[in-house]
Write an enzyme that holds these catalytic residues in place. Structure first.
Site, PDB file in Angstrom:
ATOM      1  CE  LYS A 108      -3.912  -1.881   2.697  1.00  0.00           C
ATOM      2  NZ  LYS A 108      -4.960  -1.720   1.669  1.00  0.00           N
ATOM      3  NE  ARG A 132     -10.773 -10.128  -1.686  1.00  0.00           N
ATOM      4  CZ  ARG A 132     -11.123  -9.235  -2.603  1.00  0.00           C
ATOM      5  NH1 ARG A 132     -11.497  -9.636  -3.804  1.00  0.00           N
ATOM      6  NH2 ARG A 132     -11.099  -7.952  -2.337  1.00  0.00           N
TER       7      ARG A 132
HETATM    8  N1  BES Z   1      -8.054  -3.839   4.537  1.00  0.00           N
HETATM    9  C1  BES Z   1      -8.197  -3.487   3.167  1.00  0.00           C
HETATM   10  C2  BES Z   1      -9.490  -2.748   2.863  1.00  0.00           C
HETATM   11  C3  BES Z   1      -9.662  -1.383   3.477  1.00  0.00           C
HETATM   12  C4  BES Z   1      -9.316  -0.263   2.762  1.00  0.00           C
HETATM   13  C5  BES Z   1     -10.244  -1.234   4.712  1.00  0.00           C
HETATM   14  C6  BES Z   1      -9.520   0.988   3.307  1.00  0.00           C
HETATM   15  C7  BES Z   1     -10.432   0.011   5.257  1.00  0.00           C
HETATM   16  C8  BES Z   1     -10.083   1.133   4.549  1.00  0.00           C
HETATM   17  C9  BES Z   1      -8.180  -4.737   2.301  1.00  0.00           C
HETATM   18  O1  BES Z   1      -7.394  -5.774   2.761  1.00  0.00           O
HETATM   19  C10 BES Z   1      -7.655  -4.342   0.966  1.00  0.00           C
HETATM   20  O2  BES Z   1      -6.536  -3.922   0.909  1.00  0.00           O
HETATM   21  N2  BES Z   1      -8.471  -4.475  -0.065  1.00  0.00           N
HETATM   22  C11 BES Z   1      -8.081  -4.123  -1.386  1.00  0.00           C
HETATM   23  C12 BES Z   1      -8.620  -5.159  -2.324  1.00  0.00           C
HETATM   24  C13 BES Z   1      -8.131  -5.002  -3.741  1.00  0.00           C
HETATM   25  C14 BES Z   1      -6.661  -5.288  -3.812  1.00  0.00           C
HETATM   26  C15 BES Z   1      -8.901  -5.951  -4.614  1.00  0.00           C
HETATM   27  C16 BES Z   1      -8.663  -2.757  -1.707  1.00  0.00           C
HETATM   28  O3  BES Z   1      -9.787  -2.476  -1.301  1.00  0.00           O
HETATM   29  O4  BES Z   1      -7.959  -1.954  -2.313  1.00  0.00           O
HETATM   30 MN    MN Z   2      -5.378  -5.574   2.125  1.00  0.00          MN
END
Ligand code: BES
Ligand code: MN
Ligand code: ZN
Length: 507
Positions: A287, A361
């Site tokens: 990230k 997931r």
């Molecule tokens: N924990 C994150 C989702 C999240 C983002 C929660 C912002 C709270 C605030 C999750 O694990 C994630 O990173 N999801 C990705 C999925 C994508 C790579 C398909 C996302 O939402 O960008």
């Molecule tokens: Mn994530």
């Protein structure tokens, strides 16, 4: 900080000795009604005079602070809180008013306050005494909570916490109703505060091991059964998807099982599942640095499950309930899972890990597969799963999906009652091809379009035929802009929704 003390007294608001007496006022009412009319009279008409001038109208969250002269009434101060139009009054507006009062008390450095509940009878068509008492106790308990344990300076010591609230009942019958409401509401809201504390704790403190220790403490205190699998145990159990996420981290993963037997022996349980990523860097699909620190709350689903199990046991709800928490960090390292890797899972399905940041997931897939062993009546998971959910619904609604219309409806209504509102998203067949994989059974991302729904679809593949609902709490678990009874940051969502849903199934 110490838990908020709650008292219920049958006493007239005018005669009750308190540093701060709180009244509620409906917009458009020309004069204070019910027992508030008596307060106004004893104040020489001070409230009605302000209403007449129009300087205070009773708009939502509006306040009027008055200082009685010696001997007029027993209270040192009177705070009138506006609650908007009578016909629009809801338990959420009541919770807001209570929050406004607690914040005012903090500003005044007052440690105790008393709520006149005199408006309740004028509202019986909207809300009975029980629900008014419940919302008041819950909101006060949530509003008074704060977390400053990691501060050492003046910040930690100079702030004044609200320590006690009193609900003023009109008679002993109403006092009994408020008492019943307080017994339930305080347990639910204190549990939600525990969830908020776990969410607030940083990733170096709230590790998977810490979550497991918390589960063990809850189990010991409230007579639940707890089982904790460590890395070797997770491997022996065959939870390959959870293990794949954990393989990049030095921090030990845990799979936590809390079992509460309040129902008949052998009665199939309700299962609650919470995503327990104690820090989500994204892994190799790392990230951006900006606001990455917030990813300490990627265990909010887990926090709510642990807290809800605690409350359900304390309330002795007559149900069998299981809490499952797959917990690990998501880190990049030389041993981390890589984009393109194909991994196994407890269910046996193979998964192409297209993006290591779609880790939630993966760990939930194994937890859902594990849950099926109980042959549950229903299972509900909560997860800070997708950034796309924040884009779709912002911070005011939990994304709700599932494979059973009746269950989705139950969960939505439970959330509505406690002010943790959910909004349904469609798991239509047309979305499913987005997570087809060329090399494995399924892939872990479905691209940008409908990211919350394709994440839901991924989970659905592991839930099988068990009635299942999924709560995406990415936008609601942690908030900047909050109602007055919460503070910026951790909300504890959906702890009270979970408790209320279980209660609604058995009462
Ligand atoms: N924990 C994150 C989702 C999240 C983002 C929660 C912002 C709270 C605030 C999750 O694990 C994630 O990173 N999801 C990705 C999925 C994508 C790579 C398909 C996302 O939402 O960008
Ligand atoms: Mn994530
Ligand atoms: Zn995550």
């Amino acid at each position: 900080m110490a838990e908020l003390r709650i008292a219920i007294e049958a006493a007239a608001p005018s005669d009750y000795r308190t540093p701060l007496l709180v009244l509620q006022h409906f917009q458009r009412d020309q004069q204070p009604g019910g027992l508030a009319a008596d307060v106004d009279r004893r104040l020489g008409g001070a409230i009605s005079r302000v209403l007449e001038r129009g300087d205070f109208q009773g708009k939502k969250d509006e306040t009027l602070l008055l200082y009685p002269a010696d001997g007029q009434i027993a209270a040192e101060r009177v705070l009138v809180v506006g609650v908007g139009k009578r016909e629009e009054y809801t338990s959420e507006q009541l919770r807001r008013a209570v929050g406004v009062a607690v914040r005012q008390a903090e500003k005044l450095r007052v440690r105790e306050l008393a709520f006149s509940m005199a408006h309740v009878d004028r509202l019986s068509e909207h809300m009975g005494a029980y629900h008014a008492g419940l919302a008041t106790v819950e909101a006060a308990t949530l509003a008074a909570w704060d977390y400053r344990e990691l501060k050492t300076g003046a910040d930690a010591t100079e702030r004044v916490d609200v320590e006690a609230v009193t609900l003023l009942a009109r008679d002993t019958e109403e006092r009994a109703e408020f008492g019943r409401a307080a017994a339930y509401g305080a347990v639910a809201a204190r549990a939600e505060n525990l969830a908020r504390e776990l969410q607030t704790l940083p990733g170096n403190i709230a590790t998977p091991t810490h979550l497991a220790a918390t589960a063990e403490r809850i189990a010991a205190e409230h007579g639940l059964r707890v089982t904790v699998l460590d890395r070797a145990g997770i491997e022996r159990a065959g939870m390959k998807a959870l293990l794949a996420v954990a393989q990049g981290s030095q921090e030990e993963p845990r799979f936590i099982i809390l079992e509460y037997n309040g129902g008949a022996d052998g009665d199939p349980p309700l299962v609650l599942i919470g995503k327990g990523i104690t820090f989500d860097t994204g892994g190799i699909s790392i990230k951006p640095a900006e606001r990455m620190e917030e990813m300490k709350y990627d265990m909010s689903g887990a926090a709510a499950v642990l807290a809800a199990l605690k409350a359900i046991a304390e309330l002795r709800l007559p149900a069998n309930v299981v809490g499952l928490v797959p917990s690990t960090e998501n880190m990049p390292s030389g041993t981390a899972v890589k984009p393109g890797d194909v991994i196994g899972s407890l269910l046996g399905k193979t998964i192409e890990v297209v993006n290591t940041d779609a880790e939630g997931r993966l760990v939930l897939a194994d937890a859902l597969a594990y849950a099926r062993r109980y042959n549950p009546r229903a299972m509900v998971d909560a997860a800070t799963l997708t950034g796309a959910c924040v884009i779709a619904l912002g911070h005011h609604a939990i994304g709700l999906m599932g494979n059973d219309g009746d269950l989705i409806d139950e969960v939505r209504k439970a959330g509505q009652r406690v002010g943790e509102r959910c909004w349904p998203l469609p798991l239509w067949d047309e979305y499913r091809p987005q997570i087809d994989s060329a090399v494995a059974d399924i892939k872990n991302t479905g691209g940008r379009p409908a990211g919350t729904i394709t994440a839901g679809w991924f989970l659905k593949e592991f839930a099988g035929d068990i009635p299942w609902a999924h709560l995406d709490i990415a936008g609601t678990a942690w908030r900047e802009d909050v109602p007055p009874y919460l503070r910026k940051g951790a909300t504890g969502v959906p702890t009270r929704l979970f408790i209320e849903w279980v209660r609604s199934r058995v009462e």
